[in-house]
Scaffold this motif. Structure first.
Motif, short mmCIF file in Angstrom:
data_model
loop_
_atom_site.label_atom_id
_atom_site.label_comp_id
_atom_site.label_asym_id
_atom_site.label_seq_id
_atom_site.Cartn_x
_atom_site.Cartn_y
_atom_site.Cartn_z
N ALA A 48 82.07 59.44 -5.68
CA ALA A 48 81.73 60.64 -6.44
C ALA A 48 80.34 61.16 -6.06
CB ALA A 48 81.79 60.36 -7.94
N THR A 49 80.14 62.44 -6.30
CA THR A 49 78.83 63.08 -6.12
C THR A 49 78.26 63.38 -7.49
OG1 THR A 49 79.91 65.24 -5.92
CG2 THR A 49 79.40 64.06 -3.87
N VAL A 50 77.04 62.89 -7.75
CA VAL A 50 76.49 62.92 -9.11
C VAL A 50 75.06 63.45 -9.10
CG1 VAL A 50 76.05 61.56 -11.19
CG2 VAL A 50 77.86 60.85 -9.63
N GLY A 72 79.66 57.70 -1.84
CA GLY A 72 79.24 58.71 -2.81
C GLY A 72 77.84 59.21 -2.54
N GLU A 73 77.40 60.17 -3.38
CA GLU A 73 76.06 60.74 -3.26
C GLU A 73 75.46 60.91 -4.65
OE1 GLU A 73 76.06 64.43 -1.19
OE2 GLU A 73 77.08 63.64 0.59
N PRO A 112 72.71 72.02 -5.54
CA PRO A 112 73.90 71.97 -4.69
C PRO A 112 75.15 72.03 -5.54
CG PRO A 112 72.89 69.81 -4.88
CD PRO A 112 71.94 70.77 -5.51
N GLY A 113 76.13 72.79 -5.10
CA GLY A 113 77.36 72.98 -5.88
C GLY A 113 78.42 71.94 -5.57
N GLY A 114 79.50 72.02 -6.34
CA GLY A 114 80.67 71.18 -6.09
C GLY A 114 80.51 69.73 -6.49
N ARG A 115 79.53 69.41 -7.33
CA ARG A 115 79.31 68.01 -7.73
C ARG A 115 80.39 67.57 -8.71
NH1 ARG A 115 74.77 65.31 -5.07
NH2 ARG A 115 74.46 66.91 -3.49
N ASP A 116 80.73 66.28 -8.64
CA ASP A 116 81.75 65.74 -9.53
C ASP A 116 81.24 65.51 -10.94
OD1 ASP A 116 83.88 65.41 -7.55
OD2 ASP A 116 82.66 63.79 -6.71
N ALA A 117 79.96 65.20 -11.06
CA ALA A 117 79.45 64.82 -12.37
C ALA A 117 77.95 65.06 -12.45
CB ALA A 117 79.77 63.35 -12.65
N ALA A 118 77.48 65.18 -13.70
CA ALA A 118 76.04 65.24 -14.00
C ALA A 118 75.78 64.26 -15.13
CB ALA A 118 75.62 66.65 -14.40
N PHE A 119 74.65 63.58 -15.04
CA PHE A 119 74.31 62.51 -15.98
C PHE A 119 72.85 62.63 -16.37
CE2 PHE A 119 72.35 58.37 -16.67
CZ PHE A 119 73.14 57.84 -17.68
#
Length: 279
Positions: A48-50, A72-73, A112-119
């Motif tokens: 995932a990208t977070v 992931g990133e 940056p767009g298109g990220r899977d999640a934010a925490f």
């Protein structure tokens, strides 16, 4: 770095940022369990990208990078240069892959767009315009992308911060109540306000649940020293350092009943919040 809240930018790049950087190990030990509880709620998948908002000294970013793995990133964002310096050193020492840090104000930064999640672990209560900030963060998520964070409930419910400050009663005038909704650690104490902010920013599937957990893990002396440098008592002593000798024994006696197995653990009260960017 463009910043929408100059007061917070100055605060976290001066006294607060340097203090948190110096006390990173102790602060992480105290609040890590609460961040892990929120991270479990997010449950980022391998690859995932977070975004890690208000990543501070990088403790949560390193854990997110571990969970998403080398495929992931993780991008950690913070406005504090002193704290990000610590975060980068820790990431380098750990050999973390797919982890980057950026000094930026998440309210206004081009993300940056298109990220899977934010925490976030206690990094979202300081926005000058929280609805605009969360709208900006939602714009960085892919359709269906998820948000999870932990924030404090009221000071009255958080004995671990309230009790040390109460030892100064009678020595300093009572602090004026903060302006409702003003940026600060308890800005999200009202869950309905949080719900309205997230809905106004376009999030759906909003869930806000209370979480109560004893936190600490420091011995008695270290607990007293921490309370002298962070939290409400730390703020009092920055203004009146001459009170420290008087308050030291008061704080020791106030927190001593909360010791178990050689460390102090006191009640904390938070909200675990999750939401989704509409698909």
């Amino acid at each position: 770095m463009a910043a929408a809240n100059e007061a917070q930018e100055a605060y976290w790049n001066d006294v607060a940022g340097r203090t948190w950087a110096a006390l990173q190990d102790r602060i992480d030990r105290q609040i890590r369990p609460l961040g892990l509880a929120a991270m479990d709620r997010l449950a980022p998948a391998a690859g995932a990208t977070v975004l890690d908002i208000g990543c501070g000294c990088g403790d949560t970013s390193l854990e997110l990078a571990r969970r998403v793995g080398p495929e992931g990133e993780v991008l950690g964002l913070d406005i504090s240069a002193p704290m990000l310096e610590v975060a980068r050193r820790r990431a380098e020492a750990a050999g973390a892959e797919g982890l980057e840090f950026r000094q930026a104000d998440a309210q206004v930064a081009a993300l940056p767009g298109g990220r899977d999640a934010a925490f976030s672990r206690f990094g979202v209560m300081f926005f000058a315009d929280p609805t605009a900030a969360f709208r900006n963060l939602r714009g960085a998520l892919r359709p269906g992308g998820r948000l999870a964070f932990v924030c404090w409930r009221s000071l009255a419910e958080n004995l671990w911060m309230r009790l040390p400050a109460e030892t100064a009663a009678g020595l300093v005038p009572p602090a004026p109540p903060p302006e409702p909704g003003a940026p600060g650690p308890f800005a999200f104490a009202d869950p309905e306000r949080v719900r309205g902010i997230l809905a106004g920013a376009g999030f759906t599937g909003i869930e806000i649940t209370p979480h109560d957990e004893a936190i600490g893990g420091l011995d008695l002396d270290a607990t007293v020293e921490m309370s002298f440098r962070v939290g409400p008592l730390g703020a009092i002593l920055r203004e009146q350092p001459d009170l420290a000798p008087v308050l030291r024994e008061r704080v020791r006696e106030a927190v001593r009943p909360w010791m178990r197995h050689g460390a102090v653990y006191m009640p904390s009260a938070t909200w675990m919040v999750s939401a989704r960017n509409p698909a």
